[in-house]
Design an enzyme around this catalytic site. Sequence first.
Site, PDB file in Angstrom:
ATOM      1  N   ASP A  48     -21.255  65.827  68.602  1.00 62.33           N
ATOM      2  CA  ASP A  48     -20.344  66.875  68.118  1.00 62.33           C
ATOM      3  C   ASP A  48     -21.078  67.850  67.192  1.00 62.33           C
ATOM      4  OD1 ASP A  48     -17.757  67.667  68.468  1.00 62.33           O
ATOM      5  OD2 ASP A  48     -16.881  66.076  67.239  1.00 62.33           O
ATOM      6  N   GLU A  61      -6.955  68.779  73.015  1.00 62.42           N
ATOM      7  CA  GLU A  61      -6.392  67.865  72.015  1.00 62.42           C
ATOM      8  C   GLU A  61      -4.997  68.329  71.593  1.00 62.42           C
ATOM      9  OE1 GLU A  61      -9.057  66.773  68.883  1.00 62.42           O
ATOM     10  OE2 GLU A  61      -7.484  65.761  67.724  1.00 62.42           O
TER      11      GLU A  61
HETATM   12  O1  KIV Z   1     -14.622  63.895  66.786  1.00 63.09           O
HETATM   13  C1  KIV Z   1     -13.862  63.387  67.611  1.00 63.09           C
HETATM   14  O2  KIV Z   1     -13.581  62.196  67.592  1.00 63.09           O
HETATM   15  C2  KIV Z   1     -13.305  64.260  68.630  1.00 63.09           C
HETATM   16  C3  KIV Z   1     -12.357  63.638  69.598  1.00 63.09           C
HETATM   17  C4  KIV Z   1     -11.053  63.387  68.969  1.00 63.09           C
HETATM   18  C5  KIV Z   1     -12.223  64.444  70.835  1.00 63.09           C
HETATM   19  O3  KIV Z   1     -13.592  65.406  68.668  1.00 63.09           O
END
Ligand code: KIV
Length: 270
Positions: A89, A187
């Site tokens: 991420d 989401e």
């Molecule tokens: O950081 C995370 O866990 C997410 C998911 C909820 C898709 O972005």
Amino acid sequence: MTQIQSILDFANLKAKSQKFSVITCYDYTSALIAAASDIDVILVGDSLAMTMQGHKSTVFANISDIALHTKWVMRGLESVKSKIFVIGDVPFLAARSDLATNIDAAREIMQSGAHAIKIEGADGNLELITHLVQSGVPVCGHLGLTPQSVNVLGGYKVQGKNDAQFQKILDDAKKLEDAGCFAIVLECVPTELARQITNTINIPTIGIGAGNVTDAQVLVWQDLLGLNTEFKPKFVRKFANGADAFTNALNDFHNEVVNGTFPNESESFK
Ligand code: KIV
């Protein structure tokens, strides 16, 4: 056995209308457990700020956290030669700076071992996404409730409920596809919006709180395993009662220690 061996399989699975599973994962031991399962994709999510660090939002995650946890996960997967596809991420504001800084952030996550990155939102990100994809970085989009924007959105609320929002998220999904994303997380959006996006675009949608119409589903590790005792969002299903199982095991250990029955003879050296 994971259904996704490379980035190409996202499109292949979509073409075959075959669903796949995504789970967040943040550490070596959990990666070994994921590797022994049939899970298709791991997301080293910025949710680690909440699940691993106890913060109240993902705003507190930073690039070094994502890089560190990605390395831990990769070390687990590599130790058992697992081929699970890993997405790292891009945390709060790490893709909102000048191009060179944004690229440094993407580089750090990719060089930690991730096979792709995820960026929240479309507004202001499209050019960067195209640039990254053209530079060799696969990018997953994220629309609907984008938790990094919780302070702008006014809380963790379902997005796309009115006509204008609905149309905007639908349009944004198309724009992210055109920018080069290989998949999009949806989401907390109404099922009908997720359905229309899933039917409109040619890349897979990965739902969380988006109904069962998306091409894939993602859940947070602690939520799925019932390790999160603090709250349970409507869209979460606990597939195990992890917190109770762990507490019971700790109590069993405690009782056997105070009763003098642990360790026994076979657990001791002669
Ligand atoms: O950081 C995370 O866990 C997410 C998911 C909820 C898709 O972005």
